[in-house]
Design an enzyme around this catalytic site. Structure first.
Site, short mmCIF file in Angstrom:
data_model
loop_
_atom_site.label_atom_id
_atom_site.label_comp_id
_atom_site.label_asym_id
_atom_site.label_seq_id
_atom_site.Cartn_x
_atom_site.Cartn_y
_atom_site.Cartn_z
N HIS A 123 0.93 -1.39 -0.05
CA HIS A 123 0.07 -0.11 0.23
C HIS A 123 0.95 1.25 0.07
O HIS A 123 0.25 2.36 0.41
CB HIS A 123 -0.93 -0.18 1.05
CG HIS A 123 -1.94 -1.18 1.07
ND1 HIS A 123 -2.55 -1.58 2.37
CD2 HIS A 123 -2.38 -2.07 0.32
CE1 HIS A 123 -3.39 -2.66 2.01
NE2 HIS A 123 -3.25 -2.84 0.77
N GLY A 191 -1.35 -9.02 12.91
CA GLY A 191 -1.95 -7.76 13.25
C GLY A 191 -2.76 -6.97 12.00
O GLY A 191 -2.64 -6.00 11.59
N SER A 193 -6.85 -7.22 10.22
CA SER A 193 -8.33 -7.46 10.57
C SER A 193 -8.59 -8.31 9.12
O SER A 193 -9.73 -9.05 9.21
CB SER A 193 -9.18 -6.46 10.48
OG SER A 193 -8.97 -5.61 9.51
C1 BV8 Z 1 -7.86 -2.41 -5.52
C2 BV8 Z 1 -3.13 3.16 2.21
C3 BV8 Z 1 -8.60 -2.77 -7.83
C4 BV8 Z 1 -3.79 4.29 2.48
C5 BV8 Z 1 -4.63 1.28 2.43
C6 BV8 Z 1 -12.98 -7.46 -3.06
C7 BV8 Z 1 -13.97 -7.53 -1.97
C8 BV8 Z 1 -14.17 -6.34 -1.31
C9 BV8 Z 1 -13.58 -5.02 -1.49
C10 BV8 Z 1 -12.82 -5.04 -2.62
C11 BV8 Z 1 -12.58 -6.34 -3.32
N1 BV8 Z 1 -11.55 -5.78 -4.20
C12 BV8 Z 1 -11.22 -4.41 -4.11
C13 BV8 Z 1 -12.20 -3.81 -3.04
C14 BV8 Z 1 -12.05 -2.54 -2.71
C15 BV8 Z 1 -11.39 -2.16 -1.52
C16 BV8 Z 1 -11.29 -2.91 -0.20
O1 BV8 Z 1 -10.51 -3.77 0.15
N2 BV8 Z 1 -12.38 -2.46 0.59
C17 BV8 Z 1 -12.91 -3.05 1.78
C18 BV8 Z 1 -12.17 -2.52 2.82
C19 BV8 Z 1 -14.33 -3.00 1.61
N3 BV8 Z 1 -9.68 -2.25 -2.02
C20 BV8 Z 1 -8.98 -1.57 -2.69
O2 BV8 Z 1 -9.67 -0.61 -3.08
C21 BV8 Z 1 -7.71 -1.86 -3.11
N4 BV8 Z 1 -7.51 -1.67 -4.77
O3 BV8 Z 1 -8.28 -3.47 -5.16
O4 BV8 Z 1 -7.94 -2.05 -6.73
C22 BV8 Z 1 -9.98 -2.74 -7.47
C23 BV8 Z 1 -10.55 -1.36 -7.15
C24 BV8 Z 1 -12.08 -0.92 -6.98
C25 BV8 Z 1 -12.66 -2.30 -6.89
C26 BV8 Z 1 -12.33 -3.30 -7.28
C27 BV8 Z 1 -10.78 -3.57 -7.60
C28 BV8 Z 1 -6.75 -0.97 -2.50
C29 BV8 Z 1 -6.68 -1.14 -1.05
C30 BV8 Z 1 -5.51 -0.28 -0.32
C31 BV8 Z 1 -6.10 0.73 0.35
N5 BV8 Z 1 -5.02 1.54 1.13
N6 BV8 Z 1 -3.70 2.00 2.96
C32 BV8 Z 1 -3.51 4.82 3.90
O5 BV8 Z 1 -3.11 4.04 4.61
O6 BV8 Z 1 -4.18 6.07 4.20
S1 BV8 Z 1 -5.36 0.12 3.45
C33 BV8 Z 1 -5.34 0.32 4.96
O7 BV8 Z 1 -6.03 -0.53 5.63
C34 BV8 Z 1 -3.88 0.39 5.67
O8 BV8 Z 1 -2.97 0.16 4.83
C35 BV8 Z 1 -4.18 -0.77 6.68
O9 BV8 Z 1 -2.85 -1.74 6.82
C36 BV8 Z 1 -5.20 -1.50 6.25
C37 BV8 Z 1 -6.15 -1.76 7.42
O10 BV8 Z 1 -6.02 -3.19 7.50
P1 BV8 Z 1 -5.14 -3.58 8.56
O11 BV8 Z 1 -3.90 -3.44 8.43
O12 BV8 Z 1 -5.81 -4.97 8.74
O13 BV8 Z 1 -5.72 -2.65 9.82
P2 BV8 Z 1 -6.82 -3.00 10.90
O14 BV8 Z 1 -6.96 -1.71 11.76
O15 BV8 Z 1 -8.20 -3.11 10.23
O16 BV8 Z 1 -6.62 -4.14 11.78
C38 BV8 Z 1 -5.56 -4.19 12.65
C39 BV8 Z 1 -5.50 -5.38 13.48
O17 BV8 Z 1 -4.54 -5.51 14.37
C40 BV8 Z 1 -6.86 -5.92 14.20
O18 BV8 Z 1 -7.18 -7.18 13.82
C41 BV8 Z 1 -6.30 -5.70 15.65
O19 BV8 Z 1 -7.02 -6.70 16.34
C42 BV8 Z 1 -4.87 -6.17 15.63
N7 BV8 Z 1 -4.00 -5.83 16.54
C43 BV8 Z 1 -4.20 -4.49 17.31
N8 BV8 Z 1 -3.15 -4.51 18.19
C44 BV8 Z 1 -2.44 -5.40 17.83
C45 BV8 Z 1 -2.88 -6.32 16.68
N9 BV8 Z 1 -2.35 -7.16 16.21
C46 BV8 Z 1 -1.15 -7.89 16.87
N10 BV8 Z 1 -0.51 -7.02 17.89
C47 BV8 Z 1 -1.05 -5.99 18.38
N11 BV8 Z 1 -0.43 -5.28 19.45
#
Ligand code: BV8
Length: 249
Positions: A123, A191, A193
């Site tokens: 990303h 780490g 989701s």
């Molecule tokens: C794309 C940069 C082609 C920006 C980020 C298929 C199905 C559904 C949706 C889609 C799909 N295909 C595409 C999509 C659309 C979309 C998507 O995924 N939407 C979802 C969310 C509904 N994806 C895209 O648009 C991607 N592009 O596929 O292009 C396309 C386009 C359109 C349509 C079709 C195809 C681009 C995705 C990239 C987005 N950019 N980051 C920025 O940072 O500002 S993503 C962003 O989210 C961050 O990078 C971050 O890493 C990520 C969040 O996820 P996690 O890392 O998992 O973080 P989160 O907070 O969710 O979870 C943290 C976890 O840590 C928790 O579980 C917690 O319990 C745990 N934790 C907490 N403390 C600890 C711990 N674990 C261990 N130790 C600890 N101490």
């Protein structure tokens, strides 16, 4: 002191004998470095905004100053952050196994600061800045005038070098990540989701190829149902212990 952390022997044995280890990290591994995860509520001025709404080209076109200010705030948080024992344990692990592929969804550069090499950044990197129209990379810009600043080469607005929702991931990064997921013996999902695609598919490729899928997270996620093992806890505690149990004892 946290209660005795149980690491199944199956995980230790697999890690000790693996030819290729693949690791996918998410925002959780940087939580102990003080970088807020993507899902936890944003603080202060940003509390009322949903990151998924701000991290899009549409939001930037609609309100470039708001999005630029949000990234400036996050860039400052990242600048103050330091790698934690979880990052360092992965950097150490790379020297203890025949091959380790580290894939991250994070944009904070903390794996690289901890010494990990060839990190696959799906990303992008929030500390790098480029222009919106031609992706001219820019190291610095005059303070205070334009917000966002303009590209000195083409005049278009500057933006962070991150992949926004709706934007494609860097092709080479994604294909390398898919290949590493399909050819590893053990896959660690740490780490994350497991909600953001296409990164969320990588663990699936791993189990399809017969790898042992191990999740490290304080709580269950979308992926837990598919994982062979869930190590419940913080990455900063679990990872040093995992490396010690597999290689130091
Ligand atoms: C794309 C940069 C082609 C920006 C980020 C298929 C199905 C559904 C949706 C889609 C799909 N295909 C595409 C999509 C659309 C979309 C998507 O995924 N939407 C979802 C969310 C509904 N994806 C895209 O648009 C991607 N592009 O596929 O292009 C396309 C386009 C359109 C349509 C079709 C195809 C681009 C995705 C990239 C987005 N950019 N980051 C920025 O940072 O500002 S993503 C962003 O989210 C961050 O990078 C971050 O890493 C990520 C969040 O996820 P996690 O890392 O998992 O973080 P989160 O907070 O969710 O979870 C943290 C976890 O840590 C928790 O579980 C917690 O319990 C745990 N934790 C907490 N403390 C600890 C711990 N674990 C261990 N130790 C600890 N101490």
């Amino acid at each position: 002191m946290s209660p005795e952390i149980i690491i199944p022997d199956s995980v230790i044995q697999k890690l000790k004998t693996a030819r290729h280890v693949t690791v996918l990290t998410g925002a959780g591994i940087s939580a102990e470095s003080g970088v807020p995860t993507f899902r936890e509520a944003q603080t202060g001025l940003w509390a009322k905004y949903d990151p998924q709404e701000l991290a899009t080209p549409q939001a930037f076109r609609r309100n470039p100053k708001l999005v630029w200010d949000w990234y400036s705030w996050r860039r400052e948080l990242v600048r103050q952050a330091k790698p934690n024992p979880g990052h360092f344990a992965l950097a150490k692990l790379a020297n203890l196994v025949p091959k380790l592929t580290l894939i991250t969804q994070n944009v904070d550069g903390l794996h690289q600061q901890a010494g990990s090499k060839n990190v696959i950044c799906l990303h992008g990197n929030i500390t790098e800045t480029k222009c919106y129209t031609n992706s001219h990379f820019v190291e610095s810009w005059p303070d205070g005038e334009d917000v966002p600043p303009k590209c000195p080469m083409c005049g278009s607005l500057l933006r962070p070098n991150v992949v926004w929702f709706g934007e494609n991931l860097p092709g080479d990064a994604l294909s390398t990540a898919v290949q590493a997921s399909q050819t590893c013996d053990i896959f660690f999902s740490i780490g994350t989701s497991g909600l953001v695609h296409p990164a969320a598919l990588l663990p699936m490729y791993a189990i399809e190829n017969g790898a042992l899928l191990v999740e490290l997270n304080p709580q269950p996620t979308q992926l837990t149902h598919y994982a062979h093992e869930l190590l419940t806890g913080a990455a900063g505690e679990l990872l040093p212990l995992l490396v010690e149990r597999a290689f130091d004892s």
